[in-house]
Design a protein around this motif. Structure first.
Motif, PDB file in Angstrom:
ATOM      1  N   LEU A 216      16.621  11.443  67.499  1.00 38.76           N
ATOM      2  CA  LEU A 216      17.720  10.311  67.213  1.00 38.76           C
ATOM      3  C   LEU A 216      17.163   9.241  66.776  1.00 38.76           C
ATOM      4  O   LEU A 216      17.739   8.455  66.241  1.00 38.76           O
ATOM      5  CB  LEU A 216      18.584  10.224  68.351  1.00 38.76           C
ATOM      6  N   LEU A 217      15.957   8.770  67.073  1.00 35.23           N
ATOM      7  CA  LEU A 217      15.338   7.664  66.551  1.00 35.23           C
ATOM      8  C   LEU A 217      13.813   7.877  65.868  1.00 35.23           C
ATOM      9  O   LEU A 217      12.793   7.362  66.409  1.00 35.23           O
ATOM     10  CB  LEU A 217      14.966   6.553  67.837  1.00 35.23           C
ATOM     11  N   PRO A 218      14.088   8.852  65.118  1.00 37.70           N
ATOM     12  CA  PRO A 218      12.372   9.320  64.453  1.00 37.70           C
ATOM     13  C   PRO A 218      11.542   8.323  64.065  1.00 37.70           C
ATOM     14  O   PRO A 218      10.437   8.394  64.254  1.00 37.70           O
ATOM     15  CB  PRO A 218      13.232  10.497  63.605  1.00 37.70           C
ATOM     16  N   GLU A 219      12.114   7.498  63.181  1.00 35.59           N
ATOM     17  CA  GLU A 219      11.281   6.413  62.419  1.00 35.59           C
ATOM     18  C   GLU A 219      10.603   5.684  63.524  1.00 35.59           C
ATOM     19  O   GLU A 219       9.563   5.404  63.136  1.00 35.59           O
ATOM     20  CB  GLU A 219      11.989   5.637  61.490  1.00 35.59           C
ATOM     21  N   LEU A 220      11.231   5.309  64.646  1.00 28.79           N
ATOM     22  CA  LEU A 220      10.720   4.421  65.658  1.00 28.79           C
ATOM     23  C   LEU A 220       9.360   5.212  66.511  1.00 28.79           C
ATOM     24  O   LEU A 220       8.420   4.568  66.448  1.00 28.79           O
ATOM     25  CB  LEU A 220      11.765   4.047  66.740  1.00 28.79           C
ATOM     26  N   TYR A 221       9.784   6.421  66.577  1.00 28.27           N
ATOM     27  CA  TYR A 221       8.682   7.141  67.386  1.00 28.27           C
ATOM     28  C   TYR A 221       7.392   7.694  66.042  1.00 28.27           C
ATOM     29  O   TYR A 221       6.347   7.676  66.659  1.00 28.27           O
ATOM     30  CB  TYR A 221       9.174   8.662  67.510  1.00 28.27           C
ATOM     31  N   VAL A 222       7.839   7.810  65.028  1.00 32.28           N
ATOM     32  CA  VAL A 222       6.743   8.063  64.085  1.00 32.28           C
ATOM     33  C   VAL A 222       5.764   6.785  63.929  1.00 32.28           C
ATOM     34  O   VAL A 222       4.676   6.885  63.873  1.00 32.28           O
ATOM     35  CB  VAL A 222       7.259   8.558  62.454  1.00 32.28           C
ATOM     36  N   ARG A 223       6.555   5.644  63.835  1.00 40.89           N
ATOM     37  CA  ARG A 223       5.742   4.334  63.677  1.00 40.89           C
ATOM     38  C   ARG A 223       4.917   4.142  64.791  1.00 40.89           C
ATOM     39  O   ARG A 223       3.811   3.534  64.810  1.00 40.89           O
ATOM     40  CB  ARG A 223       6.841   3.287  63.362  1.00 40.89           C
ATOM     41  N   VAL A 229      -2.409   6.102  67.095  1.00 43.86           N
ATOM     42  CA  VAL A 229      -3.342   6.626  66.672  1.00 43.86           C
ATOM     43  C   VAL A 229      -4.359   6.037  65.870  1.00 43.86           C
ATOM     44  O   VAL A 229      -5.484   6.099  65.913  1.00 43.86           O
ATOM     45  CB  VAL A 229      -2.686   7.788  65.816  1.00 43.86           C
ATOM     46  N   SER A 230      -3.906   4.936  64.936  1.00 41.52           N
ATOM     47  CA  SER A 230      -4.525   4.171  64.266  1.00 41.52           C
ATOM     48  C   SER A 230      -5.231   3.009  64.788  1.00 41.52           C
ATOM     49  O   SER A 230      -6.216   2.145  64.165  1.00 41.52           O
ATOM     50  CB  SER A 230      -3.889   3.544  63.078  1.00 41.52           C
ATOM     51  N   GLY A 231      -4.982   2.717  66.318  1.00 42.20           N
ATOM     52  CA  GLY A 231      -5.416   1.507  66.857  1.00 42.20           C
ATOM     53  C   GLY A 231      -4.663   0.304  66.544  1.00 42.20           C
ATOM     54  O   GLY A 231      -5.341  -0.883  66.753  1.00 42.20           O
ATOM     55  N   ASP A 232      -3.623   0.241  65.771  1.00 42.54           N
ATOM     56  CA  ASP A 232      -2.595  -0.889  65.551  1.00 42.54           C
ATOM     57  C   ASP A 232      -1.999  -1.499  66.867  1.00 42.54           C
ATOM     58  O   ASP A 232      -1.015  -1.301  66.917  1.00 42.54           O
ATOM     59  CB  ASP A 232      -1.811  -0.567  64.418  1.00 42.54           C
ATOM     60  N   ALA A 233      -2.774  -2.250  67.421  1.00 42.89           N
ATOM     61  CA  ALA A 233      -2.158  -2.829  68.901  1.00 42.89           C
ATOM     62  C   ALA A 233      -0.950  -3.602  68.533  1.00 42.89           C
ATOM     63  O   ALA A 233       0.311  -3.378  69.529  1.00 42.89           O
ATOM     64  CB  ALA A 233      -3.247  -3.537  69.687  1.00 42.89           C
ATOM     65  N   ALA A 234      -0.998  -4.381  67.555  1.00 38.91           N
ATOM     66  CA  ALA A 234       0.234  -5.165  67.343  1.00 38.91           C
ATOM     67  C   ALA A 234       1.429  -4.273  66.987  1.00 38.91           C
ATOM     68  O   ALA A 234       2.655  -4.741  67.510  1.00 38.91           O
ATOM     69  CB  ALA A 234       0.045  -6.341  66.371  1.00 38.91           C
ATOM     70  N   GLY A 235       1.221  -3.478  65.961  1.00 37.46           N
ATOM     71  CA  GLY A 235       2.181  -2.486  65.679  1.00 37.46           C
ATOM     72  C   GLY A 235       2.845  -1.587  66.910  1.00 37.46           C
ATOM     73  O   GLY A 235       4.044  -1.426  66.889  1.00 37.46           O
ATOM     74  N   PHE A 236       1.800  -1.048  67.774  1.00 43.00           N
ATOM     75  CA  PHE A 236       2.339  -0.379  68.861  1.00 43.00           C
ATOM     76  C   PHE A 236       3.237  -1.332  69.526  1.00 43.00           C
ATOM     77  O   PHE A 236       4.336  -0.573  70.174  1.00 43.00           O
ATOM     78  CB  PHE A 236       1.252   0.369  69.421  1.00 43.00           C
ATOM     79  N   ALA A 237       2.784  -2.295  70.005  1.00 40.37           N
ATOM     80  CA  ALA A 237       3.323  -3.322  70.895  1.00 40.37           C
ATOM     81  C   ALA A 237       4.697  -3.561  70.405  1.00 40.37           C
ATOM     82  O   ALA A 237       5.829  -3.734  71.163  1.00 40.37           O
ATOM     83  CB  ALA A 237       2.697  -4.447  70.882  1.00 40.37           C
ATOM     84  N   ALA A 238       5.238  -3.763  69.071  1.00 36.70           N
ATOM     85  CA  ALA A 238       6.229  -4.183  68.587  1.00 36.70           C
ATOM     86  C   ALA A 238       7.186  -2.790  68.591  1.00 36.70           C
ATOM     87  O   ALA A 238       8.393  -3.133  69.047  1.00 36.70           O
ATOM     88  CB  ALA A 238       5.919  -4.562  67.090  1.00 36.70           C
ATOM     89  N   CYS A 239       6.896  -1.714  68.589  1.00 36.27           N
ATOM     90  CA  CYS A 239       7.509  -0.582  68.288  1.00 36.27           C
ATOM     91  C   CYS A 239       7.898  -0.329  69.867  1.00 36.27           C
ATOM     92  O   CYS A 239       9.082   0.229  70.181  1.00 36.27           O
ATOM     93  CB  CYS A 239       6.917   0.637  67.723  1.00 36.27           C
TER      94      CYS A 239
END
Length: 296
Positions: A216-223, A229-239
């Protein structure tokens, strides 16, 4: 590799009179197939498998396989085939394969809790009847059977038993379990995590995320997964900041009924869960709707 990445488990929508809403199911699958998820599994717990009859289950798989294939032929559609009896599982598996399923998910559902040797015999029997890849679903909260790592290792020697879906627990217990599973299985065996509070809170990538809300929220889970996985701490925290209140609100509500409410908040005509399950109260539906309205 099968059963890896974001494995989305869509809700089966119902009409006002309780029939499967196939037109809306097709619309949901078509959208989900191009959302970035790695695979789709119909007839999981999120898909009300326990409340559908044989003909409905076969029709759901057929509709999902057709729509996903038309929208994006690279996204496989798997099917849950769990049932109380081995004979029923074999029948459902044959139906799912005929309907276009690319793989099967099976748990140790039973009225009388099963013993390890019974689960082993049932799973081997299923594997002997199909060439489709099989994911074992460890769901002790429902089945009262908790897959021992030794049994997972034993079953993983069967060529088409390729994955395990495990409850999350704490980050430490899941990582310990993952290490044990990978030690007992060959390369390529996928150890996935289920339970969305564990997925969102624990920051464990695992080989797969098995999730109903991800449908139901696929784009958020994919991001979220890509950032982890890529180690993007800021991107992970935002999502995670966006997903956490939604997932914790779902966890505080009645299982399955809350997913129908979330589907409605996301704009899908999912209807209410099939009786005897009741919808969540209106106040809780509004809570979810407000959270979804706040997502960009």
């Amino acid at each position: 590799m099968d059963f890896t990445g974001v494995v989305a488990y869509p809700t089966t929508p119902f009409t006002a009179d309780g029939a499967v809403h196939y037109a809306e199911l097709r619309r949901m699958i078509s959208s989900l197939a191009v959302s970035g998820v790695d695979s789709i599994t119909v007839l999981g717990s999120s898909g009300s498998f326990a409340y559908l009859d044989r003909a409905e289950r076969a029709a759901v798989v057929k509709a999902a396989a057709e729509e996903a294939g038309a929208a994006n032929g690279t996204v496989p559609v798997y099917a849950g085939v769990s049932a109380v009896g081995t004979r029923e599982i074999l029948t459902l598996a044959a139906d799912a394969e005929d309907a276009g399923a690319a793989g099967l998910v099976v748990s140790a559902v039973s009225y009388v809790p099963l013993m390890a040797e019974e689960v082993a015999a049932q799973t081997r029997t299923l594997a002997d009847r199909t060439e489709l890849p099989i994911c074992l679903y460890n769901n002790p909260g429902t089945t009262q059977f908790d897959f021992p790592v030794e049994l997972v290792g034993e079953l993983s020697t069967v060529p088409n038993i390729v994955a395990l879906k495990d409850p999350g627990g704490t980050p430490e217990t899941f990582k310990t379990r993952t290490a044990a599973v990978h030690e007992m299985t060959s390369d390529g065996f996928a150890h996935g995590i289920s339970g969305d509070t564990a997925i969102v809170d624990n920051a464990v990538a695992a080989d797969a995320w098995h999730s109903g809300p991800a449908a139901l929220l696929p784009e958020l889970y994919v991001r979220l997964r890509a950032a982890l996985v890529s180690g993007d701490a800021a991107g992970f925290a935002a999502c995670r900041e966006v997903l956490t209140p939604v997932i914790h609100t779902l966890a505080s509500q009645r299982k399955l009924s809350s997913l129908h409410s979330l589907a409605r908040a996301c704009g899908w005509d999912a209807g209410d869960p099939r009786l005897p399950l009741l919808p969540v109260p209106g106040s809780q539906q509004r809570d979810l709707a407000r959270l979804i309205d706040g997502i960009d």
